[in-house]
Design a protein around this motif. Structure first.
Motif, PDB file in Angstrom:
ATOM      1  N   ARG A 188     -25.851 -48.216 -50.328  1.00  0.00           N
ATOM      2  CA  ARG A 188     -25.629 -49.601 -50.742  1.00  0.00           C
ATOM      3  C   ARG A 188     -26.917 -50.239 -51.242  1.00  0.00           C
ATOM      4  O   ARG A 188     -26.906 -50.992 -52.217  1.00  0.00           O
ATOM      5  CB  ARG A 188     -25.061 -50.421 -49.578  1.00  0.00           C
ATOM      6  CG  ARG A 188     -23.538 -50.433 -49.462  1.00  0.00           C
ATOM      7  CD  ARG A 188     -22.987 -49.071 -49.269  1.00  0.00           C
ATOM      8  NE  ARG A 188     -21.535 -49.006 -49.352  1.00  0.00           N
ATOM      9  CZ  ARG A 188     -20.868 -47.868 -49.457  1.00  0.00           C
ATOM     10  NH1 ARG A 188     -21.508 -46.713 -49.492  1.00  0.00           N
ATOM     11  NH2 ARG A 188     -19.555 -47.857 -49.544  1.00  0.00           N
ATOM     12  N   LEU A 189     -28.024 -49.925 -50.588  1.00  0.00           N
ATOM     13  CA  LEU A 189     -29.314 -50.451 -51.041  1.00  0.00           C
ATOM     14  C   LEU A 189     -29.663 -49.914 -52.430  1.00  0.00           C
ATOM     15  O   LEU A 189     -30.081 -50.671 -53.316  1.00  0.00           O
ATOM     16  CB  LEU A 189     -30.414 -50.066 -50.043  1.00  0.00           C
ATOM     17  CG  LEU A 189     -30.312 -50.675 -48.646  1.00  0.00           C
ATOM     18  CD1 LEU A 189     -31.400 -50.115 -47.743  1.00  0.00           C
ATOM     19  CD2 LEU A 189     -30.407 -52.193 -48.705  1.00  0.00           C
ATOM     20  N   LEU A 200     -35.755 -42.755 -46.458  1.00  0.00           N
ATOM     21  CA  LEU A 200     -35.519 -43.876 -45.550  1.00  0.00           C
ATOM     22  C   LEU A 200     -35.371 -43.415 -44.104  1.00  0.00           C
ATOM     23  O   LEU A 200     -35.848 -44.087 -43.179  1.00  0.00           O
ATOM     24  CB  LEU A 200     -34.275 -44.649 -45.992  1.00  0.00           C
ATOM     25  CG  LEU A 200     -34.398 -45.444 -47.297  1.00  0.00           C
ATOM     26  CD1 LEU A 200     -33.129 -46.233 -47.573  1.00  0.00           C
ATOM     27  CD2 LEU A 200     -35.597 -46.380 -47.262  1.00  0.00           C
ATOM     28  N   SER A 217     -34.614 -47.487 -59.168  1.00  0.00           N
ATOM     29  CA  SER A 217     -34.294 -47.632 -57.744  1.00  0.00           C
ATOM     30  C   SER A 217     -35.344 -46.940 -56.885  1.00  0.00           C
ATOM     31  O   SER A 217     -35.704 -47.429 -55.809  1.00  0.00           O
ATOM     32  CB  SER A 217     -32.900 -47.077 -57.450  1.00  0.00           C
ATOM     33  OG  SER A 217     -32.843 -45.679 -57.638  1.00  0.00           O
ATOM     34  N   LEU A 259     -25.584 -47.107 -45.524  1.00  0.00           N
ATOM     35  CA  LEU A 259     -26.497 -48.220 -45.816  1.00  0.00           C
ATOM     36  C   LEU A 259     -27.474 -47.880 -46.947  1.00  0.00           C
ATOM     37  O   LEU A 259     -27.626 -48.694 -47.876  1.00  0.00           O
ATOM     38  CB  LEU A 259     -27.245 -48.635 -44.553  1.00  0.00           C
ATOM     39  CG  LEU A 259     -28.231 -49.801 -44.714  1.00  0.00           C
ATOM     40  CD1 LEU A 259     -27.502 -51.041 -45.227  1.00  0.00           C
ATOM     41  CD2 LEU A 259     -28.938 -50.101 -43.388  1.00  0.00           C
ATOM     42  N   PRO A 260     -28.157 -46.719 -46.925  1.00  0.00           N
ATOM     43  CA  PRO A 260     -29.053 -46.394 -48.050  1.00  0.00           C
ATOM     44  C   PRO A 260     -28.357 -46.393 -49.402  1.00  0.00           C
ATOM     45  O   PRO A 260     -28.933 -46.833 -50.400  1.00  0.00           O
ATOM     46  CB  PRO A 260     -29.575 -44.997 -47.686  1.00  0.00           C
ATOM     47  CG  PRO A 260     -29.501 -44.937 -46.209  1.00  0.00           C
ATOM     48  CD  PRO A 260     -28.267 -45.714 -45.846  1.00  0.00           C
ATOM     49  N   LEU A 312     -27.381 -51.513 -55.108  1.00  0.00           N
ATOM     50  CA  LEU A 312     -27.742 -52.891 -55.437  1.00  0.00           C
ATOM     51  C   LEU A 312     -28.987 -52.945 -56.304  1.00  0.00           C
ATOM     52  O   LEU A 312     -29.100 -53.806 -57.195  1.00  0.00           O
ATOM     53  CB  LEU A 312     -27.947 -53.690 -54.147  1.00  0.00           C
ATOM     54  CG  LEU A 312     -26.681 -53.930 -53.312  1.00  0.00           C
ATOM     55  CD1 LEU A 312     -27.012 -54.633 -52.008  1.00  0.00           C
ATOM     56  CD2 LEU A 312     -25.644 -54.719 -54.101  1.00  0.00           C
ATOM     57  N   LEU A 313     -29.925 -52.034 -56.097  1.00  0.00           N
ATOM     58  CA  LEU A 313     -31.107 -51.970 -56.956  1.00  0.00           C
ATOM     59  C   LEU A 313     -30.725 -51.535 -58.366  1.00  0.00           C
ATOM     60  O   LEU A 313     -31.266 -52.053 -59.355  1.00  0.00           O
ATOM     61  CB  LEU A 313     -32.140 -51.010 -56.360  1.00  0.00           C
ATOM     62  CG  LEU A 313     -32.860 -51.507 -55.107  1.00  0.00           C
ATOM     63  CD1 LEU A 313     -33.711 -50.390 -54.501  1.00  0.00           C
ATOM     64  CD2 LEU A 313     -33.735 -52.714 -55.437  1.00  0.00           C
ATOM     65  N   SER A 364     -37.995 -49.278 -54.646  1.00  0.00           N
ATOM     66  CA  SER A 364     -37.906 -49.060 -53.203  1.00  0.00           C
ATOM     67  C   SER A 364     -39.257 -48.667 -52.620  1.00  0.00           C
ATOM     68  O   SER A 364     -39.654 -49.154 -51.548  1.00  0.00           O
ATOM     69  CB  SER A 364     -36.866 -47.970 -52.893  1.00  0.00           C
ATOM     70  OG  SER A 364     -35.581 -48.366 -53.308  1.00  0.00           O
ATOM     71  N   TYR A 393     -33.461 -40.259 -51.599  1.00  0.00           N
ATOM     72  CA  TYR A 393     -33.438 -41.651 -51.134  1.00  0.00           C
ATOM     73  C   TYR A 393     -33.134 -41.746 -49.647  1.00  0.00           C
ATOM     74  O   TYR A 393     -33.870 -42.396 -48.889  1.00  0.00           O
ATOM     75  CB  TYR A 393     -32.408 -42.438 -51.951  1.00  0.00           C
ATOM     76  CG  TYR A 393     -32.642 -43.925 -51.958  1.00  0.00           C
ATOM     77  CD1 TYR A 393     -33.547 -44.497 -52.838  1.00  0.00           C
ATOM     78  CD2 TYR A 393     -31.946 -44.768 -51.090  1.00  0.00           C
ATOM     79  CE1 TYR A 393     -33.760 -45.862 -52.856  1.00  0.00           C
ATOM     80  CE2 TYR A 393     -32.158 -46.133 -51.098  1.00  0.00           C
ATOM     81  CZ  TYR A 393     -33.066 -46.679 -51.980  1.00  0.00           C
ATOM     82  OH  TYR A 393     -33.287 -48.040 -51.984  1.00  0.00           O
TER      83      TYR A 393
END
Length: 321
Positions: A216-217, A166, A300, A213-214, A220-221, A304, A162
């Motif tokens: 957290r993304l 990104l 996720s 940040l990744p 949340l997914l 994404s 992941y």
């Protein structure tokens, strides 16, 4: 090449990412391989050579930072210079991304572990899981094996797929490959091991900053997969970890979404480390929870990728017009 030259850099990177993911998944399905095994061996030898537990805490920490910089900077600089001599740019970028990406076969591995646990073949499950963990699997019960396998897939999927993806689409192939090298240094000099408690401080810090940040993304997914099943409650119970510079938030979210207990005490080289427990009132994980966890991680991934493709198409249309 004419078609590629008409793409915006972001769309170009998204296209390469999709192609390399398909190739990596296909190869990983048929052949188990680790392209960075030699680099892992180098990091282990370097850590054992440079790190001296008799030195002060500050000296060990500085030694770890110097080891990271003296390893990573020359490699990144050489690759950056070499890129100018590559005639086919997308092949070079795809190759760097292929090496940067981790295994895409973790779901199948956990499925095999779940089948072994159901068949009461605990020793087989331990043998399959051990190469993927820093902790020792020998003393683990079926519950401990299930918990460790769920956490292993979550964190390795986050860190090796992941985040790499990104970083690649936003910062380019060299940044993604450099991040993966730093991640391997973090694995080899993990601060959970007593001898690397101070030496591995900076590799861990840089990895935590990059993946904040990744993670957290992705969390949340995963949280969205329980939509209508206590999503708001799960958010309220886990939001206290949101701004922490560690993996607590995504593990906590995963625990509440799966309705199982994760975290807790772990053994690293015969040293007991007490970690925070997530969703302490829930049941212990069972083999079937490994399959459920795999679906959450896959959701996720696919969501994404879908969003990235939509964003790339929209960006391309806007810039074309």
């Amino acid at each position: 090449m004419t078609v590629f030259s008409e793409l915006m850099p972001f769309s170009y990177h998204v296209l390469i990412l999709m192609v390399v993911l398909v190739i990596k998944f296909t190869v990983s399905h048929f052949v188990a391989h680790e392209p960075l095994r030699i680099f892992q061996f180098y990091c282990l030898q370097l850590g054992n050579k440079v790190n001296n537990s008799h030195h002060s805490t500050q000296q060990q920490t500085i030694a770890g930072l110097l080891a990271l910089l003296l390893t990573l900077v020359p490699i990144a600089f050489i690759l950056w210079l070499f890129a100018d001599f590559v005639a086919v740019d997308y092949l070079w970028q795809g190759l760097l991304l292929y090496f940067a990406l981790g295994s895409l076969n973790l779901g199948s591995i956990n499925k095999t572990i779940a089948q072994a646990l159901v068949a009461r073949q605990n020793y087989l499950a331990k043998q399959i899981l051990q190469p993927w963990l820093l902790r020792t699997t020998a003393p683990l019960s079926p519950v401990g094996l299930s918990k460790s396998a769920i956490e292993m897939q979550l964190l390795r999927s986050l860190q090796q797929v992941y985040v790499v993806s990104l970083v690649f689409v936003t910062c380019g192939p060299l940044a993604a490959f450099s991040y993966r090298l730093m991640l391997e240094m973090h694995y080899c000099w993990n601060t959970k091991l007593v001898k690397f408690k101070h030496f591995g401080f900076y590799p861990q810090l840089f990895i935590q900053l990059i993946q904040w940040l990744p993670s957290r993304l992705m969390a949340l997914l995963i949280l969205l997969t329980s939509l209508g099943q206590g999503t708001l409650l799960s958010w309220r119970l886990t939001r206290g970890h949101f701004f922490q510079l560690n993996n607590n938030f995504i593990i906590a979210v995963h625990a509440y979404v799966l309705v199982v207990k994760l975290g807790g005490v772990a053994m690293y080289q015969e040293e007991k480390l007490r970690k925070i427990t997530f969703n302490d009132l829930a049941k212990q994980p069972e083999p079937q929870d490994l399959i459920k966890a795999n679906r959450k991680v896959n959701f996720s991934y696919y969501s994404s990728l879908f969003l990235l493709v939509l964003l790339a198409l929209g960006w391309q249309l806007i810039t074309s017009n």
